[in-house]
Motif scaffolding. Sequence first.
Motif, PDB file in Angstrom:
ATOM      1  N   PRO A  31      31.979  16.297  22.709  1.00  0.00           N
ATOM      2  CA  PRO A  31      31.044  16.241  23.852  1.00  0.00           C
ATOM      3  C   PRO A  31      31.185  15.028  24.525  1.00  0.00           C
ATOM      4  O   PRO A  31      31.532  14.126  24.237  1.00  0.00           O
ATOM      5  N   LEU A  32      30.763  15.216  25.878  1.00  0.00           N
ATOM      6  CA  LEU A  32      30.770  14.276  26.826  1.00  0.00           C
ATOM      7  C   LEU A  32      29.549  13.346  26.683  1.00  0.00           C
ATOM      8  O   LEU A  32      28.284  13.843  26.702  1.00  0.00           O
ATOM      9  N   LYS A  50      35.511   2.037  18.537  1.00  0.00           N
ATOM     10  CA  LYS A  50      36.609   2.582  17.917  1.00  0.00           C
ATOM     11  C   LYS A  50      36.284   3.558  16.900  1.00  0.00           C
ATOM     12  O   LYS A  50      36.585   4.701  17.003  1.00  0.00           O
ATOM     13  N   LYS A  51      34.929   3.221  16.323  1.00  0.00           N
ATOM     14  CA  LYS A  51      34.655   4.432  15.475  1.00  0.00           C
ATOM     15  C   LYS A  51      34.107   5.826  16.155  1.00  0.00           C
ATOM     16  O   LYS A  51      34.606   6.808  15.731  1.00  0.00           O
ATOM     17  N   TRP A  52      33.529   5.578  17.388  1.00  0.00           N
ATOM     18  CA  TRP A  52      33.221   6.931  18.078  1.00  0.00           C
ATOM     19  C   TRP A  52      34.525   7.638  18.542  1.00  0.00           C
ATOM     20  O   TRP A  52      34.538   8.778  18.347  1.00  0.00           O
ATOM     21  N   ILE A  53      35.602   6.733  19.073  1.00  0.00           N
ATOM     22  CA  ILE A  53      36.843   7.288  19.435  1.00  0.00           C
ATOM     23  C   ILE A  53      37.472   7.905  18.014  1.00  0.00           C
ATOM     24  O   ILE A  53      37.546   9.031  18.224  1.00  0.00           O
ATOM     25  N   ASP A  54      37.538   7.489  17.127  1.00  0.00           N
ATOM     26  CA  ASP A  54      38.353   7.831  15.893  1.00  0.00           C
ATOM     27  C   ASP A  54      37.613   9.032  15.458  1.00  0.00           C
ATOM     28  O   ASP A  54      38.287  10.002  14.971  1.00  0.00           O
ATOM     29  N   ASP A  55      36.287   9.009  15.230  1.00  0.00           N
ATOM     30  CA  ASP A  55      35.579  10.102  14.905  1.00  0.00           C
ATOM     31  C   ASP A  55      35.612  11.714  15.562  1.00  0.00           C
ATOM     32  O   ASP A  55      35.601  12.389  15.213  1.00  0.00           O
ATOM     33  N   ASN A  56      35.809  11.122  17.204  1.00  0.00           N
ATOM     34  CA  ASN A  56      35.752  12.327  17.860  1.00  0.00           C
ATOM     35  C   ASN A  56      37.352  12.707  18.139  1.00  0.00           C
ATOM     36  O   ASN A  56      37.462  13.906  18.714  1.00  0.00           O
ATOM     37  N   LEU A  57      38.288  12.047  17.582  1.00  0.00           N
ATOM     38  CA  LEU A  57      39.726  12.459  17.628  1.00  0.00           C
ATOM     39  C   LEU A  57      39.947  13.174  16.486  1.00  0.00           C
ATOM     40  O   LEU A  57      40.930  14.107  16.528  1.00  0.00           O
ATOM     41  N   ASP A  78      43.702   3.398  26.747  1.00  0.00           N
ATOM     42  CA  ASP A  78      45.218   2.833  25.998  1.00  0.00           C
ATOM     43  C   ASP A  78      45.109   3.318  24.493  1.00  0.00           C
ATOM     44  O   ASP A  78      45.675   3.638  23.778  1.00  0.00           O
ATOM     45  N   TYR A  79      43.601   2.807  23.922  1.00  0.00           N
ATOM     46  CA  TYR A  79      43.543   2.930  22.657  1.00  0.00           C
ATOM     47  C   TYR A  79      43.543   4.374  22.027  1.00  0.00           C
ATOM     48  O   TYR A  79      44.202   4.816  21.076  1.00  0.00           O
ATOM     49  N   GLU A  80      42.880   5.249  22.891  1.00  0.00           N
ATOM     50  CA  GLU A  80      43.017   6.725  22.884  1.00  0.00           C
ATOM     51  C   GLU A  80      44.280   7.167  22.714  1.00  0.00           C
ATOM     52  O   GLU A  80      44.749   8.181  21.799  1.00  0.00           O
ATOM     53  N   ILE A  81      45.225   7.007  23.539  1.00  0.00           N
ATOM     54  CA  ILE A  81      46.563   7.402  23.436  1.00  0.00           C
ATOM     55  C   ILE A  81      47.448   6.947  22.325  1.00  0.00           C
ATOM     56  O   ILE A  81      47.911   7.813  21.811  1.00  0.00           O
ATOM     57  N   LYS A  82      47.436   5.749  22.096  1.00  0.00           N
ATOM     58  CA  LYS A  82      47.995   5.092  20.907  1.00  0.00           C
ATOM     59  C   LYS A  82      47.241   5.827  19.553  1.00  0.00           C
ATOM     60  O   LYS A  82      48.403   6.214  18.946  1.00  0.00           O
ATOM     61  N   SER A  83      46.274   5.760  19.343  1.00  0.00           N
ATOM     62  CA  SER A  83      45.576   6.570  18.159  1.00  0.00           C
ATOM     63  C   SER A  83      45.997   8.044  18.097  1.00  0.00           C
ATOM     64  O   SER A  83      46.325   8.501  16.925  1.00  0.00           O
ATOM     65  N   ALA A  84      45.934   8.683  19.229  1.00  0.00           N
ATOM     66  CA  ALA A  84      46.143   9.968  19.164  1.00  0.00           C
ATOM     67  C   ALA A  84      47.728  10.215  18.733  1.00  0.00           C
ATOM     68  O   ALA A  84      48.142  11.235  17.806  1.00  0.00           O
TER      69      ALA A  84
END
Length: 161
Positions: A31-32, A50-57, A78-84
């Motif tokens: 969801p956006l 980071k928690k929101w990104i990690d939870d949604n990834l 950048d964080y999303e790219i690296k994490s994914a």
Amino acid sequence: MARRTFLSFHYKNDNWRVSQIKQMGVIEEQPLLSANKWEEVEKAGEAAIKKWIDDNLSGKSCLIVLIGEKTAGRKWVDYEIKSAFDAGKGVLGVYIHNLKDSGGNKSPKGTNPFDKFTVGDNPLTKWAKVYNPPQTDSSEVYKHIKDNLASWVETAINLRG
């Protein structure tokens, strides 16, 4: 069934263009957040972001970076790219600068956000393909993305093997 994906983008500049991608219905994405909700997450600090990104990834098979004029180099993109990538997910980029925004405007083409990343001696672009619709008319760009996005996602996932 549509692949579950995570959309990465520059909210302030591109949220209208991104909502057009969501409306295509060819992928399933997180969801956006509204501007107010994102502000709440931001105010809670870096750990909350980071928690929101990690939870949604989590549970997603692919990260799609929707590339606008100022997407590359943004801290959370950048964080999303690296994490994914580190999580083994497919990763791809799609230029969206020729989609019109809410004011009917296009934007200049941004730089490739994957260019600064390497994996060992290889550029991340070995696994993270970037697609630039060849049209300049916004409705044709929309159609090109809609017609191809699902197959681009499959290609990204297959490149991760």
